[in-house]
Structures are given as C-alpha cells and as structure tokens.
Design an enzyme around this catalytic site. Structure first.
Site, mmCIF file in Angstrom:
data_model
loop_
_atom_site.group_PDB
_atom_site.id
_atom_site.type_symbol
_atom_site.label_atom_id
_atom_site.label_comp_id
_atom_site.label_asym_id
_atom_site.label_seq_id
_atom_site.Cartn_x
_atom_site.Cartn_y
_atom_site.Cartn_z
ATOM 1 C CE LYS A 98 93.127 46.121 105.694
ATOM 2 N NZ LYS A 98 93.686 46.561 104.225
ATOM 3 C CE LYS A 132 89.717 47.723 96.987
ATOM 4 N NZ LYS A 132 90.769 47.818 98.255
ATOM 5 C CE LYS A 168 85.589 48.770 104.662
ATOM 6 N NZ LYS A 168 86.589 49.444 103.982
HETATM 7 P P1 ATP Z 1 90.133 46.080 101.885
HETATM 8 O O1 ATP Z 1 89.074 45.257 102.202
HETATM 9 O O2 ATP Z 1 91.168 45.372 100.670
HETATM 10 O O3 ATP Z 1 90.932 46.671 103.161
HETATM 11 P P2 ATP Z 1 88.662 48.260 101.023
HETATM 12 O O4 ATP Z 1 87.582 47.516 100.545
HETATM 13 O O5 ATP Z 1 88.227 48.742 102.288
HETATM 14 O O6 ATP Z 1 89.973 47.403 101.100
HETATM 15 P P3 ATP Z 1 90.239 50.372 100.182
HETATM 16 O O7 ATP Z 1 90.737 50.487 98.947
HETATM 17 O O8 ATP Z 1 90.774 50.412 101.590
HETATM 18 O O9 ATP Z 1 89.160 49.317 100.264
HETATM 19 O O10 ATP Z 1 89.112 51.670 100.169
HETATM 20 C C1 ATP Z 1 89.544 52.601 99.198
HETATM 21 C C2 ATP Z 1 88.107 53.801 99.731
HETATM 22 O O11 ATP Z 1 86.947 53.397 99.552
HETATM 23 C C3 ATP Z 1 88.348 54.299 101.089
HETATM 24 O O12 ATP Z 1 88.247 55.915 100.902
HETATM 25 C C4 ATP Z 1 87.396 53.580 101.828
HETATM 26 O O13 ATP Z 1 87.105 54.495 102.736
HETATM 27 C C5 ATP Z 1 86.355 53.692 100.728
HETATM 28 N N1 ATP Z 1 85.507 52.432 101.031
HETATM 29 C C6 ATP Z 1 85.599 51.090 100.900
HETATM 30 N N2 ATP Z 1 84.721 50.186 101.261
HETATM 31 C C7 ATP Z 1 83.697 51.236 101.467
HETATM 32 C C8 ATP Z 1 82.225 50.859 101.850
HETATM 33 N N3 ATP Z 1 81.724 49.861 102.054
HETATM 34 N N4 ATP Z 1 81.552 51.938 102.277
HETATM 35 C C9 ATP Z 1 82.043 53.219 101.756
HETATM 36 N N5 ATP Z 1 83.425 53.489 101.420
HETATM 37 C C10 ATP Z 1 83.991 52.333 101.208
#
Ligand code: ATP
Ligand code: LTN
Length: 336
Positions: A118, A203, A200
């Site tokens: 980040k 969002k 990954k």
């Molecule tokens: P950002 O991209 O804003 O950092 P993010 O999309 O990674 O956020 P988080 O709010 O950090 O989402 O994650 C919420 C939960 O969903 C966490 O437990 C994270 O491990 C899981 N998660 C997020 N994206 C994935 C993915 N692509 N596959 C599996 N688990 C996910």
C-alpha cells in the site's frame, strides 16, 4: 438480536468500506462467516477506521459503509444471530489499539507486506495509520477475545501480529487475551483478477473487467467471464502456477456450485477449447450472485431497518468491548 453468550467460542471479522464487494470476498471470507455463525458467537464489523488509511471521499465512505453492512446480510449473515456493526461506533477498539501500539516494535509493522504494497500504491500518502493498521486490526480481534478469525490468505501475517501481541500482553501482565487462530479457506479461497490472473481480485482495482462484483447484472457477469484472460492450452486442469487463468475459472466454478476440482476436471474432460467451460462458469455465477444482489437491494432500500441493526449491533459489541478494556486498563496501572 442475539445475546453474546460466554459458553460458545467467538469469531470476529471485518471488511473495509473501500469499494464494492466482489466474488473474491465471498470466496475468501463471507462464505465462511455464514457457515461459522451457527456455531460461534459471531461479530462482523465494517472497518471504516481502517479504510481512512487511504484517502476516502466522505460521501462515498458513508455510502459504502452501509453498502458493506447490507452486503453482509445479503450474503447470509443473520443479524438475529450475529452482531453486525460499524467499527467507529465502538471506540474501545481504538482505545485498546493505543495500548497495543505501545507494545509493538517499529520493525514488526515495517515488515508487513500489505504496508509495503500500500505504500507503493499510495506513494503520496504514506501516513502513520497505514503503518499501524495491523495494530488496530489486532485490537478489533482482541477486544472481543475472539477465538477464530475467518479471513483470506492475505491477512495471515496480520493475524500473526495479533497473536504475538496477545501473548506478549498475557506474559507481561497476566492471562487476559485469547490468542486468536486464523480460519483461512484452502480450496478456491483466493480469487484472482480476471485480467491478470496472477494478481488478487481486489475492490481497489481500477480495471472494471478484472472483478466480478456482487451487484453486477447477469449480463455483466457473463461478459466479464467471456473476456477473462485464460492460458494457452485447452484442457481444464487445476495448476495455479502453470495455468493461473483456468485455475481461477475453476475456483469460481467451485464457489458457485460447490463441486470439487476433481469433479470439475472430469465434467469438462475432452471438451475442446475453453469456451464451453467459460460459459458454464458464467451461468453458474449468474445463478449464485443473483439472489445475493436481489437481497442486497432490498436490505439497502430499508434505511431505517439497516440503521436499527447497526445501532443495536454497536451496543452489544460495546458492552463486551468495555469489559475487556476495563480489565486491560486496570492491569497496566491506569487509575479507575
Ligand atoms: P483493498 O483492495 O481495498 O485493499 P480488498 O479487496 O483486499 O481491499 P479487504 O477489505 O481487504 O478487501 O478484504 C476483506 C476480506 O476479503 C479479507 O478477509 C480478504 O482476505 C478477503 N479477500 C479480498 N479479496 C479477496 C480475493 N480476491 N480472494 C479471496 N479473498 C479475498
Ligand atoms: N485488514 C483486514 C480487514 C480487517 C479485519 C479486522 C479482518 C480489519 N480488522 C479484524 C478480520 C478481523 C483486510 O484488509 N481485509
């Protein structure tokens, strides 16, 4: 509304209101939350205080906080059974985070891979909150003495810090915190970007074709799957390293249908090319996401109902958090 009882073990988890939720969030976290809520005292929060470690527009943050809470419910979290709340409504998290901050080494935060990632993607705003982010997350967990924390793989390192801090506090003072265990799905637990299947699905990805959102229409889902990057080759076999694109499609199919990878390989053995498989994945996802989307729209339209759930949730969470914090303050020598 559920009463938190002490004879059942506790789970806690949360997501940041930093964007839309997608199928990755279901795969990595939400489907486990739904499964576990029957057996555990369950708390699920929307971690708005974590979200401001990167710049947020106030109106969007407000909207997304409610969106995420509604999406928890749409995905199957039952607010009669689980406590659903917003992190900033329970100030005890931040109060405990301060105590833990004073017990955490700079190096422990500096080596967090999410901090490094980040810092790179937000090079113009590397703030101290981004650095201490995992300490607040530890406080979220420890303030409820959670036994189990269902998260995706990328959160494992943060969980390790929470465990270390719990043990450190217990050792310096006396037994206070439960040492939490991560609960991470192995099969199909990590969904990758549809456009770059070695990254990954996230969002905050600006490429809208890279993610399947839970509010996508049926046609959007079908089209994104059709356009998803697959590998050269044509047979349907699971191999994350050599065939990341097709493996990701198999994970999606697994999430939507519950079928094992072996069954999926067998189902599509001998089909020529990826097109029929991708079509099946698209249709399965359409069927899986449609009821979630419809329920989300219902829950979100009832503003008063959602407010009530969140305020009742915050009250229940606070009652529990206050007890832990009082104990902690006493042990460290704060005057009552
Ligand atoms: P950002 O991209 O804003 O950092 P993010 O999309 O990674 O956020 P988080 O709010 O950090 O989402 O994650 C919420 C939960 O969903 C966490 O437990 C994270 O491990 C899981 N998660 C997020 N994206 C994935 C993915 N692509 N596959 C599996 N688990 C996910
Ligand atoms: N850091 C997590 C979100 C998060 C969380 C938590 C998860 C904040 N506090 C407590 C589980 C328990 C993330 O980025 N996904």
């Amino acid at each position: 509304m559920s009463e938190l009882s002490t004879d059942r073990k506790t789970i806690l988890s949360g997501m940041q209101p930093s964007g839309e939720l997608g199928i990755g969030h279901v795969a990595g976290a939400l489907r486990n939350w739904v499964k576990l809520q029957n057996e555990y005292d369950s708390l699920f929060c929307v971690v708005d205080q974590h979200a401001i470690t990167v710049r947020q527009e106030p109106a969007k943050l407000r909207k997304r906080t409610l969106d995420i809470a509604a999406m928890y419910i749409a995905a199957g979290i039952d607010p009669e059974q689980s406590v659903v709340f917003v992190q900033s409504h329970v100030p005890e998290h931040v109060q405990l985070a301060w105590v833990l901050t004073c017990m955490t080494g700079m190096g422990e935060c500096a080596r967090m891979t999410q901090f490094k990632d980040k810092s790179e993607s937000n090079a113009d705003n590397i703030n101290v909150g981004l650095f201490t982010y995992p300490i607040l997350m530890a406080a979220d967990i420890l303030v409820y003495n959670a036994d189990l924390v269902p998260v995706g793989q990328d959160q494992k390192q943060h969980l390790e810090l929470a465990r270390n801090l719990a043990e450190r506090f217990n050792h310096h003072y006396s037994q206070t915190f439960t040492v939490p265990e991560p609960y991470i799905p192995e099969v199909g637990g990590k969904i990758m970007s549809l456009q770059e299947p070695t990254k990954k699905m996230s969002k905050s990805d600006p490429n809208q074709n890279a993610s399947i959102w839970l509010i996508d229409t049926d046609d959007q889902i079908r089209n994104k799957i059709k356009r998803a990057v697959t590998d050269s080759g044509s047979d349907i076999v699971y191999n994350e390293e050599l065939r990341p694109g097709v493996s990701n499609m198999m994970s999606l199919y697994h999430i939507a249908t519950g079928k094992s990878f072996a069954d999926i390989e067998q189902e599509f053995a001998g089909t020529s090319g990826y097109a029929p498989f991708k079509e099946a994945v698209g249709e399965a996802l359409v069927g899986y996401i449609r009821p979630i989307r419809e329920r989300f729209l219902e829950v979100r339209a009832d503003k008063d109902g959602l407010d009530k759930i969140l305020h009742a949730g915050a009250e229940q969470a606070r009652a529990r958090a206050r007890k832990t914090l009082r104990k902690v303050h006493k042990k460290i020598g704060f005057v009552e």
